[in-house]
Design a protein around this motif. Structure first.
Motif, PDB file in Angstrom:
ATOM      1  N   MET A   1       0.102  35.585  20.982  1.00  0.00           N
ATOM      2  CA  MET A   1       0.924  35.557  22.186  1.00  0.00           C
ATOM      3  C   MET A   1       0.087  35.841  23.435  1.00  0.00           C
ATOM      4  O   MET A   1       0.273  35.197  24.471  1.00  0.00           O
ATOM      5  CB  MET A   1       2.089  36.555  22.083  1.00  0.00           C
ATOM      6  N   ARG A   2      -0.855  36.745  23.336  1.00  0.00           N
ATOM      7  CA  ARG A   2      -1.722  37.026  24.489  1.00  0.00           C
ATOM      8  C   ARG A   2      -2.575  35.805  24.833  1.00  0.00           C
ATOM      9  O   ARG A   2      -2.749  35.480  26.008  1.00  0.00           O
ATOM     10  CB  ARG A   2      -2.629  38.222  24.201  1.00  0.00           C
ATOM     11  N   ALA A   3      -3.109  35.152  23.809  1.00  0.00           N
ATOM     12  CA  ALA A   3      -3.942  33.965  24.048  1.00  0.00           C
ATOM     13  C   ALA A   3      -3.094  32.833  24.638  1.00  0.00           C
ATOM     14  O   ALA A   3      -3.548  32.118  25.542  1.00  0.00           O
ATOM     15  CB  ALA A   3      -4.606  33.520  22.744  1.00  0.00           C
ATOM     16  N   LEU A   4      -1.863  32.682  24.151  1.00  0.00           N
ATOM     17  CA  LEU A   4      -0.982  31.652  24.700  1.00  0.00           C
ATOM     18  C   LEU A   4      -0.653  31.946  26.166  1.00  0.00           C
ATOM     19  O   LEU A   4      -0.602  31.036  26.992  1.00  0.00           O
ATOM     20  CB  LEU A   4       0.309  31.552  23.872  1.00  0.00           C
TER      21      LEU A   4
ATOM     22  N   LYS B   1      -3.017  29.366  33.056  1.00  0.00           N
ATOM     23  CA  LYS B   1      -3.896  28.282  33.512  1.00  0.00           C
ATOM     24  C   LYS B   1      -3.163  26.947  33.600  1.00  0.00           C
ATOM     25  O   LYS B   1      -3.770  25.914  33.867  1.00  0.00           O
ATOM     26  CB  LYS B   1      -5.093  28.147  32.564  1.00  0.00           C
ATOM     27  N   GLY B   2      -1.842  26.972  33.309  1.00  0.00           N
ATOM     28  CA  GLY B   2      -1.048  25.758  33.414  1.00  0.00           C
ATOM     29  C   GLY B   2      -1.229  24.785  32.257  1.00  0.00           C
ATOM     30  O   GLY B   2      -0.875  23.615  32.368  1.00  0.00           O
ATOM     31  N   LYS B   3      -1.754  25.261  31.129  1.00  0.00           N
ATOM     32  CA  LYS B   3      -2.017  24.381  29.971  1.00  0.00           C
ATOM     33  C   LYS B   3      -0.823  24.288  29.024  1.00  0.00           C
ATOM     34  O   LYS B   3      -0.787  23.412  28.170  1.00  0.00           O
ATOM     35  CB  LYS B   3      -3.229  24.888  29.174  1.00  0.00           C
ATOM     36  N   LEU B   4       0.116  25.213  29.164  1.00  0.00           N
ATOM     37  CA  LEU B   4       1.280  25.198  28.283  1.00  0.00           C
ATOM     38  C   LEU B   4       2.386  26.037  28.899  1.00  0.00           C
ATOM     39  O   LEU B   4       2.160  26.774  29.859  1.00  0.00           O
ATOM     40  CB  LEU B   4       0.925  25.719  26.883  1.00  0.00           C
ATOM     41  N   ALA B   5       3.562  25.898  28.335  1.00  0.00           N
ATOM     42  CA  ALA B   5       4.705  26.722  28.737  1.00  0.00           C
ATOM     43  C   ALA B   5       5.294  27.350  27.479  1.00  0.00           C
ATOM     44  O   ALA B   5       5.479  26.674  26.466  1.00  0.00           O
ATOM     45  CB  ALA B   5       5.755  25.880  29.437  1.00  0.00           C
TER      46      ALA B   5
END
Length: 180
Positions: free
Chosen positions: A151-154, A160-164
């Motif tokens: 969860m921290r890595a996500l 950085k706008g790479k995922l939601a």
């Protein structure tokens, strides 16, 4: 060479003073470094994310061949050294459980990024559980990753706008929409 499962122990593991906190500063610094490296390497190869300070049965903390084991003080010293380097975190105020970061959170984020790219998942949706234990993650470092670390890595990738990250139908069912 002695083994723990498929893990080869270093030659100094059979050297009794290795299991006793050394009083001379230079010697202790070398000892602490050896233990930090050994703990990180062992946890990475065995996919261990949490070490309990009170765990008497943690394989690295004792050597039955030479009838030696680390004192509570030594275990605390070695884990605290990892914490001070950002390679571990105490999970509780009493410092009884330690989260081992054999990859730093940013490195885990990079691993997730590569996983998404390598598997053509750039515009897909997955649950957090699928990332941890799905078919795509089998055979990768992500398979079985500790949920806290994941969860921290996500969140790093989300910033950085790479995922939601979004809530699913239940609290355990968080989803991830990749946009890489």
């Amino acid at each position: 060479m002695q083994k723990l499962g498929d893990f080869k122990l270093p030659h100094f593991f059979n050297y009794p003073p290795y299991f006793t906190l050394q009083p001379v500063r230079d010697t202790r610094e070398k000892q602490v470094q050896l233990w930090k490296d050994l703990i990180l390497d062992y946890c990475r190869t065995q996919k261990i994310f949490v070490i309990g300070l009170e765990e008497e049965d943690f394989a690295l903390f004792s050597n039955p061949v030479i009838e030696r084991s680390l004192s509570h003080e030594a275990r605390a010293a070695f884990l605290s050294a990892l914490v001070s380097e950002g390679r571990a975190e105490w999970l509780d105020k009493g410092h009884r459980k330690c989260l081992i970061l054999w990859h730093r959170v940013q490195d885990w984020a990079d691993i997730i990024f590569r996983f998404v790219k390598d598997n053509g998942l750039e515009d897909s949706v997955m649950t957090v559980e699928e990332i941890r234990s799905g078919i795509e993650s089998r055979g990768t470092e992500l398979h079985g990753i500790d949920r806290t670390i994941l969860m921290r890595a996500l969140r790093v990738l989300e910033q950085k706008g790479k995922l939601a990250i979004f809530k699913g139908t239940s609290a355990d069912d968080e989803g991830v929409k990749f946009s890489m």
